[in-house]
Scaffold this motif. Structure first.
Motif, PDB file in Angstrom:
ATOM      1  N   ALA A 127       0.846  -1.205   0.000  1.00  0.00           N
ATOM      2  CA  ALA A 127       0.000   0.000   0.000  1.00  0.00           C
ATOM      3  C   ALA A 127       0.874   1.245   0.000  1.00  0.00           C
ATOM      4  O   ALA A 127       0.537   2.256   0.601  1.00  0.00           O
ATOM      5  CB  ALA A 127      -0.934  -0.018   1.212  1.00  0.00           C
ATOM      6  N   GLY A 129       3.650   3.820  -2.544  1.00  0.00           N
ATOM      7  CA  GLY A 129       3.524   4.654  -3.733  1.00  0.00           C
ATOM      8  C   GLY A 129       3.209   3.844  -4.985  1.00  0.00           C
ATOM      9  O   GLY A 129       2.442   4.298  -5.840  1.00  0.00           O
ATOM     10  N   ALA A 130       3.784   2.662  -5.095  1.00  0.00           N
ATOM     11  CA  ALA A 130       3.552   1.834  -6.288  1.00  0.00           C
ATOM     12  C   ALA A 130       2.079   1.457  -6.391  1.00  0.00           C
ATOM     13  O   ALA A 130       1.480   1.529  -7.472  1.00  0.00           O
ATOM     14  CB  ALA A 130       4.424   0.587  -6.238  1.00  0.00           C
ATOM     15  N   ASN A 150      -1.889  -5.104   3.004  1.00  0.00           N
ATOM     16  CA  ASN A 150      -0.573  -4.550   3.360  1.00  0.00           C
ATOM     17  C   ASN A 150      -0.143  -5.015   4.745  1.00  0.00           C
ATOM     18  O   ASN A 150      -0.968  -5.307   5.606  1.00  0.00           O
ATOM     19  CB  ASN A 150      -0.628  -3.010   3.333  1.00  0.00           C
ATOM     20  CG  ASN A 150       0.743  -2.395   3.335  1.00  0.00           C
ATOM     21  OD1 ASN A 150       1.633  -2.858   2.602  1.00  0.00           O
ATOM     22  ND2 ASN A 150       0.957  -1.376   4.139  1.00  0.00           N
ATOM     23  N   ARG A 151       1.190  -5.100   4.926  1.00  0.00           N
ATOM     24  CA  ARG A 151       1.751  -5.474   6.227  1.00  0.00           C
ATOM     25  C   ARG A 151       1.197  -4.534   7.298  1.00  0.00           C
ATOM     26  O   ARG A 151       0.757  -4.958   8.348  1.00  0.00           O
ATOM     27  CB  ARG A 151       3.283  -5.375   6.116  1.00  0.00           C
ATOM     28  CG  ARG A 151       4.045  -5.864   7.292  1.00  0.00           C
ATOM     29  CD  ARG A 151       5.518  -5.920   6.956  1.00  0.00           C
ATOM     30  NE  ARG A 151       6.047  -4.613   6.489  1.00  0.00           N
ATOM     31  CZ  ARG A 151       7.286  -4.431   6.077  1.00  0.00           C
ATOM     32  NH1 ARG A 151       8.145  -5.432   6.049  1.00  0.00           N
ATOM     33  NH2 ARG A 151       7.690  -3.241   5.670  1.00  0.00           N
ATOM     34  N   THR A 152       1.208  -3.232   6.996  1.00  0.00           N
ATOM     35  CA  THR A 152       0.606  -2.241   7.898  1.00  0.00           C
ATOM     36  C   THR A 152      -0.820  -1.991   7.406  1.00  0.00           C
ATOM     37  O   THR A 152      -1.036  -1.282   6.414  1.00  0.00           O
ATOM     38  CB  THR A 152       1.414  -0.925   7.859  1.00  0.00           C
ATOM     39  OG1 THR A 152       2.803  -1.247   7.991  1.00  0.00           O
ATOM     40  CG2 THR A 152       0.998   0.029   8.955  1.00  0.00           C
ATOM     41  N   LYS A 155      -2.524   1.495   6.269  1.00  0.00           N
ATOM     42  CA  LYS A 155      -2.200   2.137   4.987  1.00  0.00           C
ATOM     43  C   LYS A 155      -3.102   1.599   3.878  1.00  0.00           C
ATOM     44  O   LYS A 155      -3.505   2.337   2.978  1.00  0.00           O
ATOM     45  CB  LYS A 155      -0.729   1.878   4.631  1.00  0.00           C
ATOM     46  CG  LYS A 155       0.251   2.719   5.426  1.00  0.00           C
ATOM     47  CD  LYS A 155       1.502   2.953   4.591  1.00  0.00           C
ATOM     48  CE  LYS A 155       2.725   2.423   5.296  1.00  0.00           C
ATOM     49  NZ  LYS A 155       3.904   2.317   4.427  1.00  0.00           N
ATOM     50  N   THR A 189       4.685  -4.584  -3.421  1.00  0.00           N
ATOM     51  CA  THR A 189       5.544  -4.282  -2.268  1.00  0.00           C
ATOM     52  C   THR A 189       6.965  -4.102  -2.782  1.00  0.00           C
ATOM     53  O   THR A 189       7.284  -4.452  -3.920  1.00  0.00           O
ATOM     54  CB  THR A 189       5.560  -5.434  -1.237  1.00  0.00           C
ATOM     55  OG1 THR A 189       6.267  -6.551  -1.810  1.00  0.00           O
ATOM     56  CG2 THR A 189       4.163  -5.850  -0.834  1.00  0.00           C
ATOM     57  N   SER A 190       7.812  -3.581  -1.930  1.00  0.00           N
ATOM     58  CA  SER A 190       9.225  -3.482  -2.298  1.00  0.00           C
ATOM     59  C   SER A 190       9.997  -4.673  -1.732  1.00  0.00           C
ATOM     60  O   SER A 190      11.219  -4.663  -1.704  1.00  0.00           O
ATOM     61  CB  SER A 190       9.795  -2.164  -1.775  1.00  0.00           C
ATOM     62  OG  SER A 190       9.524  -2.031  -0.395  1.00  0.00           O
TER      63      SER A 190
END
Ligand code: ATR
Length: 267
Positions: A127, A129-130, A150-152, A155, A189-190
């Motif tokens: 979640a 910028g991408a 998302n992990r968090t 967001k 995700t990165s």
């Protein structure tokens, strides 16, 4: 002559000059496309210098997409919702900011990989910028639902709220992903940069189309997709070429063919 460039830091390994040189050759449009290294806190100055030298436009990559958003004097809806700009066109005194990342992803999925997104359930991992950059173009394809995990969790919930007006979305934590098949899974995700795979239920990949926005090697997400019976697995090289093609068209009005460029990059 179109005077173009890509700004980034680092920028040495950018494939954009190669891609745009191929577009230019193929279409006969005269293009000069450079790569410009800007200091981390010096994007505006470098960009202004390039404009003063007669730039017709430029691309912006990491870490300057937010600087470019603020630097633009006009924004397309895509750029506004993405909250980031990867393409600027100089139009008289206006600097028009666009974001072609999401269009690039959708064009790769729909036109190159033959994936019809209408009425499909799409799961996006991440979640940041991408994800924000691809949500509007994905929702415009009228999927049944776009789930943001998302992990968090907060967001993902925030993005869900921001994009609710554009289509059916939901946002939650990675641990809430069910062990049930999903049509399309996009890794935004990165985690691949750290050679990691987000920790999620594996059953969702069964017969799914799995797409990693990263490119360059077999990512942990792509290995995970293979191990869990995905029906199609793709990295982001097609998206890279497609976002470049959209930028090229935004500046020149000419739409280049992407197939041979993707094939050349892969080999
Ligand atoms: P980008 O602009 O590439 O999206 P970003 O805004 O820093 O970069 O976002 C990175 C995304 O990858 C975030 O969603 C991040 O999750 P958090 O918001 O919880 O930090 C996600 N991410 C990075 N590494 C991860 C990992 N190992 N497992 C799961 N998610 C990961």
């Amino acid at each position: 002559m179109y005077n173009l460039a890509v700004f980034g830091n680092p920028i040495e390994h950018s494939l954009s000059p190669t891609i745009h040189a191929e577009f230019a050759q193929q279409t006969g449009v005269e293009v000069n496309y450079d790569k410009i290294l800007a200091p981390i806190d010096g994007f505006n100055h470098k960009a202004q210098q390039f404009i003063d030298e007669g730039a017709t436009g430029f691309n912006i990559t990491v870490p300057f997409k937010l600087d470019a958003y603020n630097f633009s004097t006009k924004l397309t809806l895509n750029a506004k919702t993405a909250g980031a700009v990867n393409t600027i066109k100089v139009e008289g005194s206006e600097l028009v900011g666009e974001n072609t990342d999401g269009i690039g992803l959708v064009n790769d999925l729909v036109n190159n990989l033959g994936v019809n997104l209408k009425d499909k359930t799409i799961l996006i991992l991440g979640a940041g910028g991408a994800t924000q950059g691809i949500l509007l173009p994905l929702l415009k394809e009228n999927p049944k639902r776009v789930m943001i995990a998302n992990r968090t969790a907060s967001k993902a919930q925030q993005l869900q709220q921001d994009f609710a007006q554009y289509g059916n979305t939901c946002g939650f934590g990675l641990e809430k992903i069910k062990n049930e098949p999903i049509d399309v899974i996009i890794n935004a995700t990165s985690a691949s940069l750290d050679k990691k795979m987000p920790d999620i239920a594996s059953g969702c990949a069964n017969h799914a189309i799995c797409y990693d926005l990263m490119y360059g090697e077999q990512t942990p997400f792509m290995n995970w997709a293979k191990d869990n019976n995905a029906s199609m697995i793709a990295d982001g090289i097609g998206m890279l070429v497609e976002q470049a093609a959209s930028s090229f068209e935004f500046w020149t009005g000419v739409k280049p063919d992407t197939h041979t460029v993707i094939k050349n990059l892969r080999s």
